[in-house]
Design a protein around this motif. Structure first.
Motif, PDB file in Angstrom:
ATOM      1  N   PHE A 434    -114.864 -38.796   1.755  1.00  0.00           N
ATOM      2  CA  PHE A 434    -113.698 -38.828   0.701  1.00  0.00           C
ATOM      3  C   PHE A 434    -112.724 -37.585   1.097  1.00  0.00           C
ATOM      4  CE2 PHE A 434    -116.870 -40.974  -1.705  1.00  0.00           C
ATOM      5  CZ  PHE A 434    -116.092 -42.124  -2.603  1.00  0.00           C
ATOM      6  N   VAL A 435    -113.319 -36.508   1.698  1.00  0.00           N
ATOM      7  CA  VAL A 435    -112.305 -35.284   1.985  1.00  0.00           C
ATOM      8  C   VAL A 435    -111.432 -35.758   2.929  1.00  0.00           C
ATOM      9  CG1 VAL A 435    -112.236 -33.269   3.068  1.00  0.00           C
ATOM     10  CG2 VAL A 435    -113.793 -33.509   1.277  1.00  0.00           C
ATOM     11  N   ILE A 436    -111.679 -36.660   3.889  1.00  0.00           N
ATOM     12  CA  ILE A 436    -110.605 -37.071   5.086  1.00  0.00           C
ATOM     13  C   ILE A 436    -109.747 -38.159   4.437  1.00  0.00           C
ATOM     14  CG2 ILE A 436    -110.554 -38.341   7.260  1.00  0.00           C
ATOM     15  CD1 ILE A 436    -113.261 -37.045   8.081  1.00  0.00           C
ATOM     16  N   TYR A 437    -110.031 -38.919   3.707  1.00  0.00           N
ATOM     17  CA  TYR A 437    -109.139 -40.120   3.381  1.00  0.00           C
ATOM     18  C   TYR A 437    -108.636 -39.710   2.075  1.00  0.00           C
ATOM     19  CZ  TYR A 437    -111.139 -42.619   7.453  1.00  0.00           C
ATOM     20  OH  TYR A 437    -111.385 -42.945   8.634  1.00  0.00           O
ATOM     21  N   ARG A 438    -108.857 -38.909   1.125  1.00  0.00           N
ATOM     22  CA  ARG A 438    -108.282 -38.772  -0.249  1.00  0.00           C
ATOM     23  C   ARG A 438    -106.958 -38.135  -0.189  1.00  0.00           C
ATOM     24  NH1 ARG A 438    -111.779 -34.465  -3.740  1.00  0.00           N
ATOM     25  NH2 ARG A 438    -111.540 -32.665  -2.666  1.00  0.00           N
ATOM     26  N   ARG A 439    -106.709 -37.370   0.969  1.00  0.00           N
ATOM     27  CA  ARG A 439    -105.415 -36.819   1.516  1.00  0.00           C
ATOM     28  C   ARG A 439    -105.050 -35.479   0.607  1.00  0.00           C
ATOM     29  NH1 ARG A 439    -100.850 -41.775   1.409  1.00  0.00           N
ATOM     30  NH2 ARG A 439    -101.961 -43.033   3.095  1.00  0.00           N
ATOM     31  N   SER A 440    -106.162 -35.027  -0.052  1.00  0.00           N
ATOM     32  CA  SER A 440    -106.018 -33.828  -0.652  1.00  0.00           C
ATOM     33  C   SER A 440    -105.929 -32.699   0.183  1.00  0.00           C
ATOM     34  CB  SER A 440    -107.089 -33.544  -1.795  1.00  0.00           C
ATOM     35  OG  SER A 440    -108.374 -33.647  -1.121  1.00  0.00           O
ATOM     36  N   THR A 441    -106.523 -32.715   1.433  1.00  0.00           N
ATOM     37  CA  THR A 441    -106.767 -31.606   2.173  1.00  0.00           C
ATOM     38  C   THR A 441    -106.484 -32.018   3.596  1.00  0.00           C
ATOM     39  OG1 THR A 441    -108.464 -30.339   0.967  1.00  0.00           O
ATOM     40  CG2 THR A 441    -108.120 -29.651   2.997  1.00  0.00           C
ATOM     41  N   SER A 442    -105.712 -31.518   4.453  1.00  0.00           N
ATOM     42  CA  SER A 442    -105.449 -31.762   5.773  1.00  0.00           C
ATOM     43  C   SER A 442    -105.550 -30.644   6.621  1.00  0.00           C
ATOM     44  CB  SER A 442    -103.819 -32.255   5.861  1.00  0.00           C
ATOM     45  OG  SER A 442    -103.809 -33.551   5.143  1.00  0.00           O
ATOM     46  N   ILE A 443    -105.627 -30.989   7.879  1.00  0.00           N
ATOM     47  CA  ILE A 443    -105.924 -29.910   8.968  1.00  0.00           C
ATOM     48  C   ILE A 443    -104.567 -28.962   8.981  1.00  0.00           C
ATOM     49  CG2 ILE A 443    -106.053 -29.389  11.356  1.00  0.00           C
ATOM     50  CD1 ILE A 443    -108.062 -32.035  11.438  1.00  0.00           C
ATOM     51  N   GLY A 444    -104.659 -27.604   8.886  1.00  0.00           N
ATOM     52  CA  GLY A 444    -103.640 -26.946   8.871  1.00  0.00           C
ATOM     53  C   GLY A 444    -103.109 -26.415   7.502  1.00  0.00           C
ATOM     54  N   ASP A 445    -103.830 -26.906   6.589  1.00  0.00           N
ATOM     55  CA  ASP A 445    -103.529 -26.539   5.105  1.00  0.00           C
ATOM     56  C   ASP A 445    -103.954 -25.195   4.745  1.00  0.00           C
ATOM     57  OD1 ASP A 445    -102.001 -28.870   4.909  1.00  0.00           O
ATOM     58  OD2 ASP A 445    -103.597 -29.926   3.512  1.00  0.00           O
ATOM     59  N   ARG A 446    -103.412 -24.241   4.020  1.00  0.00           N
ATOM     60  CA  ARG A 446    -104.085 -23.084   3.460  1.00  0.00           C
ATOM     61  C   ARG A 446    -104.651 -23.417   2.108  1.00  0.00           C
ATOM     62  NH1 ARG A 446    -102.913 -17.624   3.726  1.00  0.00           N
ATOM     63  NH2 ARG A 446    -102.966 -18.083   6.146  1.00  0.00           N
ATOM     64  N   ILE A 447    -105.673 -23.143   1.879  1.00  0.00           N
ATOM     65  CA  ILE A 447    -106.818 -23.725   0.638  1.00  0.00           C
ATOM     66  C   ILE A 447    -107.509 -22.421   0.341  1.00  0.00           C
ATOM     67  CG2 ILE A 447    -106.536 -26.114   1.455  1.00  0.00           C
ATOM     68  CD1 ILE A 447    -109.720 -25.832   2.049  1.00  0.00           C
ATOM     69  N   ALA A 448    -107.544 -22.655  -0.986  1.00  0.00           N
ATOM     70  CA  ALA A 448    -108.693 -21.674  -1.735  1.00  0.00           C
ATOM     71  C   ALA A 448    -109.610 -22.507  -2.205  1.00  0.00           C
ATOM     72  CB  ALA A 448    -108.001 -20.844  -2.818  1.00  0.00           C
ATOM     73  N   ILE A 449    -111.071 -22.119  -1.971  1.00  0.00           N
ATOM     74  CA  ILE A 449    -112.209 -22.681  -2.626  1.00  0.00           C
ATOM     75  C   ILE A 449    -113.230 -21.626  -2.825  1.00  0.00           C
ATOM     76  CG2 ILE A 449    -113.186 -23.251  -0.160  1.00  0.00           C
ATOM     77  CD1 ILE A 449    -114.777 -25.555  -1.498  1.00  0.00           C
TER      78      ILE A 449
END
Length: 612
Positions: A434-449
């Motif tokens: 789901f993480v790979i294919y739902r397009r919410s997060t990609s390699i190189g993105d700056r995220i906060a979890i």
């Protein structure tokens, strides 16, 4: 065991009739015709086995002198009837039982067993529940050895005696066995032919038994054992010489191979480690070869002497037979192995073709609409796994032992272990998809979890790796990533960018317009914040002692948010100090006599102690 006939020994309840006394028990003496009718319900083989068990009865009868032939025969058959009857009473006969026994010579105990002399099998003997085949074969073997040891003659006098039970075979006057119709059915031939064949085998076994125990034979056996000993000593010496030479050669080759390594220390350590590993493997192989040689030396040396030949045959059976079974199993498995090789080859070529296709997609040769680049590797891995599972399904029937209960039980056990212990694993794998294919997060993105902020550097099936702003590697399970709130600073919702904001509290005595102007000025001085659309101020709260102002400004540099926010705070403090306005957050107790602002600008020189 004894047999007597007469009224004197009859019990009180005999009623004056004649009785046969057998092993302390009594059976009524009946007429020959009635006896024949009584024996009709029993198999002839049972009677023969009972007769062989009571063969000593004839000697006891002879001590009574000569009796009429009919009386003697009737007494003997009645004695056998008394032995067979209890067994028949315990195991009622069923139609076809004798045929089943004759057709099942492989069953242990009751049906058939070999007669073995000095490790050589002579022939098979049939048995019954009254006298198992193993016991009957052992009795015959003991009689053959008794005749063989009783004389040193080079000939044996073999004779046949026809009895009501079958053909008796005697050697030097000693009854060896009786060939019955049941034995003939077991061998699927006529009884006279079988008797002659068994007689020849018995005669050859007796002669061989005597010949192998002569002085000349013992001397030849000793010389043969000595030859095997010399051969084993030479074999051991060769192995010792070969192992020493091999160790030196391995050391030379490893040192020569690692000469090109740049670091001398690493070269020496690595060469020694590899050489030690290779030496260990070869020493283990040579040790296995030595023990195999020792095992077969003992087997062949013991095989030369007839007294130790059974031990040698047992040794050879417990190692050679399993090894031969394995070799024959491998040979028999070759057709299935060919099928498995074809299945593996087809699956490998399909996977290789998919790899070429996805590489072409990554290079842009093939364009797949709405297919992102970071989907290529996980999609290839999923398709490869599906192809491998399909290949395993086709290959399963050809795997050795796949139809055995042990293999099926093992697969059930592995399946149960995976189903009970892989809930979290499967949850993370599905979450990773789901993480790979739902397009919410990609390699190189700056995220906060949660409390973690960083750049996504790798998305795996089980976990996602972040590099924090402090250059730390953070591993987050995909299930947590799927079930938590994720802030993505790199994704653009629209063209304006992200809103960078911060809040300050200023007292009610200060002009709100002045405060807003100072905050906007601080935002304009901060690099990375956009001037169009320009920054703006919001009132977030009217607190007890201050008004909370929130300054907001747009930025398209999501990866630099921490540095931009830090510069914004610095500029706010500078602007407020320049305008001599006191920031009252985070807490306020009372108005001081002097505002809490620097009295003068810093000259850029740090104070030093006298000792430094």
């Amino acid at each position: 065991m004894f047999l007597r006939y007469g009224k004197a020994e009859a019990p009180p309840y005999a009623g004056g009739r004649g009785w046969v006394v057998l092993r302390g028990g009594f059976c009524p003496a009946i007429r020959a015709g009635a006896l024949q009718e009584s024996l009709g319900s029993f198999a002839k083989a049972d009677i023969v086995d009972a007769m062989e068990r009571v063969s000593g009865i004839t000697a006891a009868v002879s001590r009574w002198g000569r009796l009429p032939g009919a009386v003697w025969l009737a007494a003997l058959l009645v004695a056998m009837l008394c032995l067979v009857a209890p067994v028949s009473a315990q195991s009622p006969a069923r139609p076809g039982d004798s045929q089943v026994q004759a057709d099942a010579p492989g069953e242990p105990g009751v049906f058939a067993a070999p007669v073995i002399i000095d490790g050589n099998e002579l022939f098979q003997l049939r048995g019954t529940s009254a006298m198992p085949a193993e016991a009957r074969a052992q009795t015959v073997a003991d009689r053959i050895r008794e005749v063989a040891t009783a004389s040193d003659a080079t000939t044996v006098r073999m004779e046949f005696t026809r009895t009501a039970l079958g053909t008796g075979i005697t050697a030097d006057g000693v009854l060896i066995t009786i060939v019955t119709e049941a034995d003939a059915r077991l061998e699927e031939m006529e009884a006279p032919v079988l008797a002659h064949l068994q007689s020849g085998a018995i005669e050859a076994a007796i002669l061989a038994f005597r010949a192998e125990r002569t002085d000349e034979a013992l001397l030849g056996n000793a010389l043969e054992a000595a030859a095997w000993t010399v051969a084993f000593v030479l074999f051991t010496a060769f192995l010792w010489w070969f192992s020493r030479r091999l160790r030196r050669k391995i050391t030379e080759l490893t040192q020569r191979y690692f000469q090109g390594v740049e670091s001398a220390t690493n070269e020496q350590v690595q060469a020694q480690a590899v050489a030690a590993l290779i030496r260990y493997g070869l020493n283990f192989l040579l040790l296995v070869i030595f023990f195999l040689g020792l095992y077969y030396y003992l087997s062949f040396a013991l095989l030369t002497f007839p007294e130790t030949r059974p031990v040698a045959l047992v040794l050879l059976k417990h190692v050679t037979t399993p090894v031969l079974n394995v070799v024959l199993g491998i040979i028999g498995f070759l057709p299935n192995l060919t099928t498995l090789a074809v299945i593996a080859l087809v699956a490998w070529y399909v996977i290789k073709g998919l790899r070429v296709f996805f590489d072409a997609v990554l290079a842009g040769t093939f364009h797949l609409e709405n297919f992102e680049a970071h989907w290529i590797d996980p999609t290839f891995n999923i398709v490869r796994a599906v192809i491998i599972m399909i290949a395993l399904v086709f290959a399963f029937p050809y795997i050795p032992g796949s139809d055995s209960r042990a293999f099926q039980g093992l697969t059930i056990l592995v399946g149960a272990m995976l189903s009970l212990g892989s809930n979290s694993v499967m949850g993370n794998i599905i979450a990773g998809l789901f993480v790979i294919y739902r397009r919410s997060t990609s390699i190189g993105d700056r995220i906060a979890i949660g409390d973690h902020v960083g750049d996504v550097i790798e998305i795996k099936m089980m976990e996602t790796h972040l590099k924090s702003v402090k250059n730390e590697l953070i591993s987050i399970p995909n299930a947590q990533l799927l079930n938590s709130d994720v802030i993505n600073y790199s994704k653009k919702v629209d063209g304006s960018g992200l809103l960078v904001h911060t809040t300050v509290g200023i007292g009610y005595e200060e002009s709100p317009d002045k405060v807003e102007a100072m905050l906007i000025e601080a935002a304009r001085r901060t690099k990375g914040l956009k001037t169009r659309p320009g920054p703006f101020v919001l009132w977030t709260a009217l607190a007890d002692f201050a008004i909370n102002y929130q300054v907001n400004a747009y930025s398209t540099r999501g990866a630099s948010i921490p540095q931009i926010r830090s510069d914004l705070h610095r500029n706010i403090v500078e602007v407020f100090n320049e305008n001599r306005v006191q920031i009252m957050t985070p807490s306020y107790h009372a108005d001081p006599n002097e505002p809490k602002i620097p009295a003068a600008a810093w000259d850029g020189v740090l104070a030093r102690s006298e000792d430094s």
